[in-house]
Design an enzyme around this catalytic site. Structure first.
Site, short mmCIF file in Angstrom:
data_model
loop_
_atom_site.label_atom_id
_atom_site.label_comp_id
_atom_site.label_asym_id
_atom_site.label_seq_id
_atom_site.Cartn_x
_atom_site.Cartn_y
_atom_site.Cartn_z
N GLY A 149 0.83 -1.20 0.00
CA GLY A 149 0.00 0.00 0.00
C GLY A 149 0.86 1.24 0.00
O GLY A 149 2.02 1.21 0.43
N GLY A 178 0.64 5.70 0.51
CA GLY A 178 -0.13 6.89 0.85
C GLY A 178 0.70 8.14 0.66
O GLY A 178 1.83 8.08 0.18
N TYR A 193 2.13 9.99 2.83
CA TYR A 193 3.28 10.12 3.72
C TYR A 193 4.25 8.95 3.66
O TYR A 193 5.33 9.00 4.24
CB TYR A 193 2.82 10.30 5.18
N GLY A 194 3.87 7.87 3.00
CA GLY A 194 4.77 6.73 2.97
C GLY A 194 4.10 5.48 2.45
O GLY A 194 3.09 5.54 1.75
N VAL A 208 3.28 0.99 2.99
CA VAL A 208 3.06 -0.15 3.88
C VAL A 208 3.64 -1.38 3.19
O VAL A 208 3.40 -1.60 2.00
CB VAL A 208 1.56 -0.36 4.19
N LYS A 265 4.84 -0.08 8.39
CA LYS A 265 4.43 1.22 7.85
C LYS A 265 5.62 2.16 7.95
O LYS A 265 6.13 2.41 9.05
CB LYS A 265 3.25 1.79 8.64
N ASP A 300 -12.54 7.03 11.90
CA ASP A 300 -12.39 6.71 10.47
C ASP A 300 -12.67 5.23 10.24
O ASP A 300 -11.92 4.56 9.54
CB ASP A 300 -11.00 7.09 9.98
#
Length: 301
Positions: free
Chosen positions: A19, A21, A23-24, A26, A42, A145
């Site tokens: 994965g 995102g 910011y970084g 996974v 992560k 969330d």
């Protein structure tokens, strides 16, 4: 600049990126030595001079909450195994090592047969989700969330709530952020910019409960107004007394010509009752996780 959960840093080998995102990334990884279990790693790369700007709040919250909950080792909350932060020039590399679960609930539902999940399977998944939520809310943690992508399901059927980047410790004077919860799982009070509490998670849980039957999201709006419209089509339009008095959107601004659609007419009475108690417009009347677990639906489970 270390913040290890264990005295000795966990050693692992990255296997594959699973994965990505803003910011970084996974990664799936394997522990070196020991029992060589699979891990989820992560990695955040936080750009800019963190000595001046600091680590982003969502990262601090996720680490702090996972470390706080690690002591209890709750079976329905993903476990944080290690965390460390290291300077990388003027930026910061932050790594979280978590237990590895092979899929999230969204992936799990995509593999369901066209006939849908069995009622026993739905009850099992939902009761585990509610036990995790009850634990969080008992410890004054709002997830904020909750959605299928943040609910992990192991190959053995274990459910674990994950991703605490938007979670908060609830207090009486908390400054609550309006832009929380992915739109399709967002409670009416958040859409109406009103005060909210742990009942926002129970609304999201209700949306997930319906999705376990439908195999698709119950409310699929693409703007906040459209999302409210879709909600009212299912639960009906609220009375003026139930409209949040602190909302900047006045009741009179809505002149809805709403026709109610019963999208879940194949539910059994206990299932329909619990769903309606999760998807109650007024937050103070919405069922809690503890009361939901005591619902007759789960009495024989």
């Amino acid at each position: 600049m270390e913040m290890n959960v264990w005295n000795t840093p966990l050693r692992y080998q990255l296997l594959a990126e699973v994965g990505k995102g803003s910011y970084g990334s996974v990664y799936k990884a394997r522990e070196l030595g020991g029992n060589q279990r699979l891990l989820a790693v992560k990695k955040f790369n936080i750009h800019g001079d963190t000595s001046k700007t600091g680590i982003p709040n969502f990262v601090i919250r996720e680490v702090a909450l996972l470390r706080r909950m690690e002591h209890f080792n709750h079976p329905n909350i993903v476990r944080l195994l290690d965390a460390c932060a290291e300077p990388a020039g003027r930026s910061l590399d932050l790594t979280l090592v978590l237990e590895y679960i092979d899929q999230d609930l969204s992936t799990y539902l995509s593999k369901a047969p066209p006939s849908g999940l069995s009622r026993d399977c739905i009850k099992d998944l939902m009761s585990q989700l509610l036990r995790g939520l009850d634990f969080l809310h008992t410890n004054l943690v709002l997830h904020r969330d909750l959605k299928p992508e943040n609910v992990l399901v192991s190959s053995g059927g274990a459910v674990k709530i994950a991703d605490f980047g938007l979670a908060r410790i609830h207090s009486f004077n908390i400054a609550l952020t309006p832009g929380v919860v992915t739109l399709w799982y967002r409670a009416p009070e958040v859409l109406l910019s009103s005060v909210y509490m742990s009942s926002v998670d129970m609304w999201s849980a209700g949306c997930i409960f319906a999705e376990l039957f439908l195999l698709r999201p119950l409310f699929q709006g693409y703007t906040e107004v459209q999302q409210l419209q879709k909600i009212f089509e299912v639960i009906g339009f609220p009375s003026e007394e139930d409209w949040p008095s602190d909302s900047p959107i006045p009741y009179s601004a809505w002149a809805p010509a709403i026709i109610c659609f019963n999208l879940l007419d194949n539910l059994q009475p206990d299932e329909k009752e619990l769903l309606s108690q999760c998807l109650t417009f007024r937050p103070s009347c919405r069922i809690s996780a503890a009361k939901a677990l005591a619902h007759p639906l789960f009495s024989n489970h």
